[in-house]
Design an enzyme around this catalytic site. Structure first.
Site, PDB file in Angstrom:
ATOM      1  NE  ARG A  23      -2.464  -2.304   3.173  1.00 10.11           N
ATOM      2  CZ  ARG A  23      -2.714  -2.409   4.470  1.00 10.11           C
ATOM      3  NH1 ARG A  23      -3.291  -1.425   5.113  1.00 10.11           N
ATOM      4  NH2 ARG A  23      -2.380  -3.494   5.122  1.00 10.11           N
ATOM      5  CD  GLU A  32      -3.122  -3.722  14.690  1.00  7.89           C
ATOM      6  OE1 GLU A  32      -3.042  -3.173  13.582  1.00  7.89           O
ATOM      7  OE2 GLU A  32      -4.082  -3.539  15.461  1.00  7.89           O
TER       8      GLU A  32
HETATM    9  O1  LIG Z   1       3.178  -0.199  11.935  1.00  6.09           O
HETATM   10  P1  LIG Z   1       3.039  -1.664  11.683  1.00  6.09           P
HETATM   11  O2  LIG Z   1       2.460  -2.415  12.861  1.00  6.09           O
HETATM   12  O3  LIG Z   1       4.304  -2.283  11.202  1.00  6.09           O
HETATM   13  O4  LIG Z   1       1.927  -1.848  10.550  1.00  6.09           O
HETATM   14  C1  LIG Z   1       1.825  -1.047   9.418  1.00  6.09           C
HETATM   15  C2  LIG Z   1       1.978  -1.839   8.138  1.00  6.09           C
HETATM   16  O5  LIG Z   1       0.935  -2.824   8.035  1.00  6.09           O
HETATM   17  C3  LIG Z   1       0.377  -2.740   6.727  1.00  6.09           C
HETATM   18  O6  LIG Z   1       1.086  -3.472   5.802  1.00  6.09           O
HETATM   19  P2  LIG Z   1       0.955  -5.024   5.459  1.00  6.09           P
HETATM   20  O7  LIG Z   1       2.224  -5.696   5.907  1.00  6.09           O
HETATM   21  O8  LIG Z   1      -0.345  -5.558   5.969  1.00  6.09           O
HETATM   22  O9  LIG Z   1       1.075  -5.055   3.889  1.00  6.09           O
HETATM   23  P3  LIG Z   1       0.319  -4.597   2.576  1.00  6.09           P
HETATM   24  O10 LIG Z   1       0.607  -3.131   2.380  1.00  6.09           O
HETATM   25  O11 LIG Z   1       1.008  -5.444   1.569  1.00  6.09           O
HETATM   26  O12 LIG Z   1      -1.161  -4.867   2.706  1.00  6.09           O
HETATM   27  C4  LIG Z   1       0.509  -1.270   6.384  1.00  6.09           C
HETATM   28  O13 LIG Z   1       0.412  -1.058   4.991  1.00  6.09           O
HETATM   29  C5  LIG Z   1       1.852  -0.920   6.943  1.00  6.09           C
HETATM   30  O14 LIG Z   1       2.902  -1.194   6.022  1.00  6.09           O
HETATM   31  N1  LIG Z   2      -5.409  -2.060  11.871  1.00  2.21           N
HETATM   32  C1  LIG Z   2      -4.793  -2.049  10.672  1.00  2.21           C
HETATM   33  N2  LIG Z   2      -5.477  -1.759   9.552  1.00  2.21           N
HETATM   34  C2  LIG Z   2      -4.854  -1.749   8.341  1.00  2.21           C
HETATM   35  N3  LIG Z   2      -3.568  -2.032   8.176  1.00  2.21           N
HETATM   36  C3  LIG Z   2      -2.836  -2.315   9.262  1.00  2.21           C
HETATM   37  N4  LIG Z   2      -1.526  -2.600   9.431  1.00  2.21           N
HETATM   38  C4  LIG Z   2      -1.309  -2.821  10.730  1.00  2.21           C
HETATM   39  N5  LIG Z   2      -2.426  -2.675  11.450  1.00  2.21           N
HETATM   40  C5  LIG Z   2      -3.403  -2.348  10.549  1.00  2.21           C
END
Ligand SMILES: O=P(O)(O)OC[C@H]1O[C@H](OP(=O)(O)OP(=O)(O)O)[C@H](O)[C@@H]1O
Ligand SMILES: Nc1ncnc2[nH]cnc12
Length: 179
Positions: free
Chosen positions: A62, A99
């Site tokens: 994202r 998370e």
């Molecule tokens: O602050 P944190 O606890 O590390 O979480 C934040 C991360 O979690 C999500 O990514 P995700 O790994 O779900 O990947 P995506 O963007 O591929 O959906 C979001 O896009 C951040 O990169």
């Molecule tokens: N609550 C949340 N929603 C979307 N993306 C996340 N990445 C980590 N925590 C998240």
């Protein structure tokens, strides 16, 4: 209504995804909204205003959407921080906790010059594990990382504090109470 209130309404909250107890803040509804997308990128550009930066780095997946749009907006190059096994060259990597699980980011260190000032961009800051791993990687490659911008912050999860311990100033457009 502020830009944050406006954008908050465009972000969909999905309970219990991907695990029970997680309130998933889904930006796909914001991305699909032309004016919402434009205003989010303009909001990130506003947060980046006045920062001394040479490039933008974004976190897969994202963070690629907002990071590359911001890089184009600012007229800067974009450095991708990728999920494992995607880059076709030698990489450096960092493992981290999310998370809702574990993950890893990889970087081609030859994309940076020593001392290059990099702004880190992602859609969302939660625990900060992802942004800390991204900062570590960019610094290992010779980058200078002092700032990070996000569309969303979940302040109760403490990501901004973790980044502050690494001397990275985190700014975001929209905050959500709870996690
Ligand atoms: O602050 P944190 O606890 O590390 O979480 C934040 C991360 O979690 C999500 O990514 P995700 O790994 O779900 O990947 P995506 O963007 O591929 O959906 C979001 O896009 C951040 O990169
Ligand atoms: N609550 C949340 N929603 C979307 N993306 C996340 N990445 C980590 N925590 C998240």
């Amino acid at each position: 209504m502020t830009i944050a209130d406006d954008l908050r309404e465009l972000i969909r909250t999905v309970p219990d995804f991907p695990k029970p107890g997680i309130r998933f803040r889904d930006v796909t509804t914001l991305l699909a909204h032309g004016d919402g997308l434009r205003r989010s990128v303009a909001g990130l550009a506003g947060l980046a205003d006045g920062l001394d930066i040479d490039s933008v780095a974004g976190i897969e997946a994202r963070g690629f959407i907002f990071g590359s749009a911001l890089a184009v907006h600012l007229g800067l190059g974009f450095i991708p921080l990728r999920k494992p096994g995607k880059l076709p060259v030698a990489t450096i990597g960092e493992d981290y906790d999310l998370e809702y699980g574990k993950a890893r980011l990889e970087l081609d260190p030859t994309l940076l010059k020593p001392g290059q000032r990099v702004l880190l961009v992602d859609d969302l800051l939660a625990t900060g594990g992802t942004a800390v791993a991204g900062t570590r990687l960019l610094r290992r490659a010779g980058g200078v990382v002092n700032s990070a911008v996000f569309v969303i912050d979940l302040p109760e999860l403490g990501g901004a504090g973790l980044l502050a311990e690494m001397e990275v100033a985190a700014q975001s457009i929209v905050g959500f109470d709870g996690h």
